[in-house]
Design an enzyme around this catalytic site. Sequence first.
Site, short mmCIF file in Angstrom:
data_model
loop_
_atom_site.label_atom_id
_atom_site.label_comp_id
_atom_site.label_asym_id
_atom_site.label_seq_id
_atom_site.Cartn_x
_atom_site.Cartn_y
_atom_site.Cartn_z
N CYS A 282 -16.24 1.95 0.49
CA CYS A 282 -15.08 1.13 0.82
C CYS A 282 -14.65 1.29 2.27
O CYS A 282 -13.99 0.42 2.82
CB CYS A 282 -13.93 1.44 -0.13
SG CYS A 282 -13.41 3.16 -0.07
N GLN B 239 -10.15 -3.97 -3.11
CA GLN B 239 -11.44 -3.44 -2.67
C GLN B 239 -12.51 -3.69 -3.73
O GLN B 239 -13.62 -4.13 -3.41
CB GLN B 239 -11.31 -1.93 -2.40
CG GLN B 239 -12.61 -1.30 -1.92
CD GLN B 239 -12.99 -1.73 -0.52
OE1 GLN B 239 -12.17 -1.66 0.40
NE2 GLN B 239 -14.22 -2.17 -0.33
N ARG C 191 0.87 -1.18 0.00
CA ARG C 191 0.00 0.00 0.00
C ARG C 191 0.90 1.22 0.00
O ARG C 191 1.66 1.46 0.95
CB ARG C 191 -0.92 0.02 1.22
CG ARG C 191 -1.58 1.38 1.42
CD ARG C 191 -2.69 1.38 2.42
NE ARG C 191 -3.85 0.69 1.91
CZ ARG C 191 -5.08 0.80 2.44
NH1 ARG C 191 -5.27 1.58 3.50
NH2 ARG C 191 -6.09 0.14 1.92
N HIS D 241 -7.39 0.56 -6.40
CA HIS D 241 -7.59 -0.25 -5.20
C HIS D 241 -8.27 -1.58 -5.61
O HIS D 241 -9.44 -1.82 -5.32
CB HIS D 241 -8.45 0.52 -4.19
CG HIS D 241 -8.38 -0.01 -2.79
ND1 HIS D 241 -7.64 -1.13 -2.43
CD2 HIS D 241 -8.98 0.42 -1.64
CE1 HIS D 241 -7.80 -1.34 -1.14
NE2 HIS D 241 -8.60 -0.44 -0.64
N1 NVA Z 1 -9.90 6.83 -1.54
C1 NVA Z 1 -9.51 6.42 -0.22
C2 NVA Z 1 -9.75 4.95 -0.05
C3 NVA Z 1 -9.39 4.41 1.30
C4 NVA Z 1 -9.61 2.94 1.41
C5 NVA Z 1 -8.05 6.76 0.01
O1 NVA Z 1 -7.25 6.54 -0.90
O2 NVA Z 1 -7.72 7.27 1.07
N1 CP Z 2 -11.15 0.11 2.49
C1 CP Z 2 -9.87 0.01 2.92
O1 CP Z 2 -8.93 -0.27 2.17
O2 CP Z 2 -9.74 0.24 4.25
P1 CP Z 2 -8.39 0.47 5.05
O3 CP Z 2 -7.81 1.78 4.58
O4 CP Z 2 -8.79 0.50 6.47
O5 CP Z 2 -7.44 -0.66 4.74
#
Ligand code: NVA
Ligand code: CP
Length: 302
Positions: free
Chosen positions: A262, A133, A103, A130
């Site tokens: 998500c 997800q 990540r 993602h």
């Molecule tokens: N769009 C959000 C998704 C988090 C799971 C982010 O990138 O922070």
């Molecule tokens: N939806 C998701 O990826 O959640 P986290 O940021 O908690 O991993």
Amino acid sequence: MKKDLLSEYDLELEDYECIFEKARRLKRLLREGREHATLKGKTLGMIFDKSSTRTRISFEVGMYQMGGIALFLSNRDTQLGRGEIIADSARIMSRYLDGIMIRTFSQAAVEEFARYATIPVINGLTDLLHPCQILSDLFTIIEKRGGYSGLKIAYIGDGNNMANSWINAAAKLPFHLDLACPEGYDPDPAILKRGMAEAPAGVGLHRDPKIAVGDADIVYTDVWVSMGQEGERKERMKRFQGYQVNQALLERAKKDALVMHCLPAHRGEEITAEVIDGPRSVVIDEAENRLHVQKAIMEILL
Ligand code: NVA
Ligand code: CP
């Protein structure tokens, strides 16, 4: 399936089906308390340059349930975080581990890592995509609706990683996707162009959320300020006014439309508490499914 899962474009139709089939089986085995230690002795490294609740816990617990272990590698503690180059890190980690989940911010960094790694690399979220997800979201839709074929999915809000991943999935799968994003916050232009050209059931981009949500089977939203955009918060709060998923907007969707997110969610911003905590919301099941779907992905790739 390919060696890595970096983007939805790494998946063929049969890969989607294989993941969902395995996820269904793994979920049933877990529910029935039956052993499914298919990754005994395997190790997954999890590189995190951003925060996480769901992704970290579901990968770590999933690995444990399947008889392997997962290592949490925060960029604060590894040499990668101190500037050791990706090529060295990827080649060396490949000698210790059976798989890597990353990540981070840049999609290019994950792709570079995968080029040098001799083990599977899984994208656990970048600024661009993602994929884990989206697979869990689709799996949840299959569970709740029996499939996604012919459905209309409305994505309301920021043209961010989730929006891009939805478009990539729509480029291959037979559901229609309508997005509504404020001007200046559209999805990635290359992803949008390809999605619009390839999607079997179509992809549309609108400014008016009421149009996007009209007659939708699924109403999906995500935060207005993603990780790494905290400095833009004030401006974004202004620009996203009118893009909230609230009861009035939801009423334009089908009567039995499902609400998805998500998570993490910001009640009162992109979605109201009434809607996300209401009867149409499936966000908790959606979050649970991260576990089952990622176990399926690991079983296949590792
Ligand atoms: N769009 C959000 C998704 C988090 C799971 C982010 O990138 O922070
Ligand atoms: N939806 C998701 O990826 O959640 P986290 O940021 O908690 O991993």
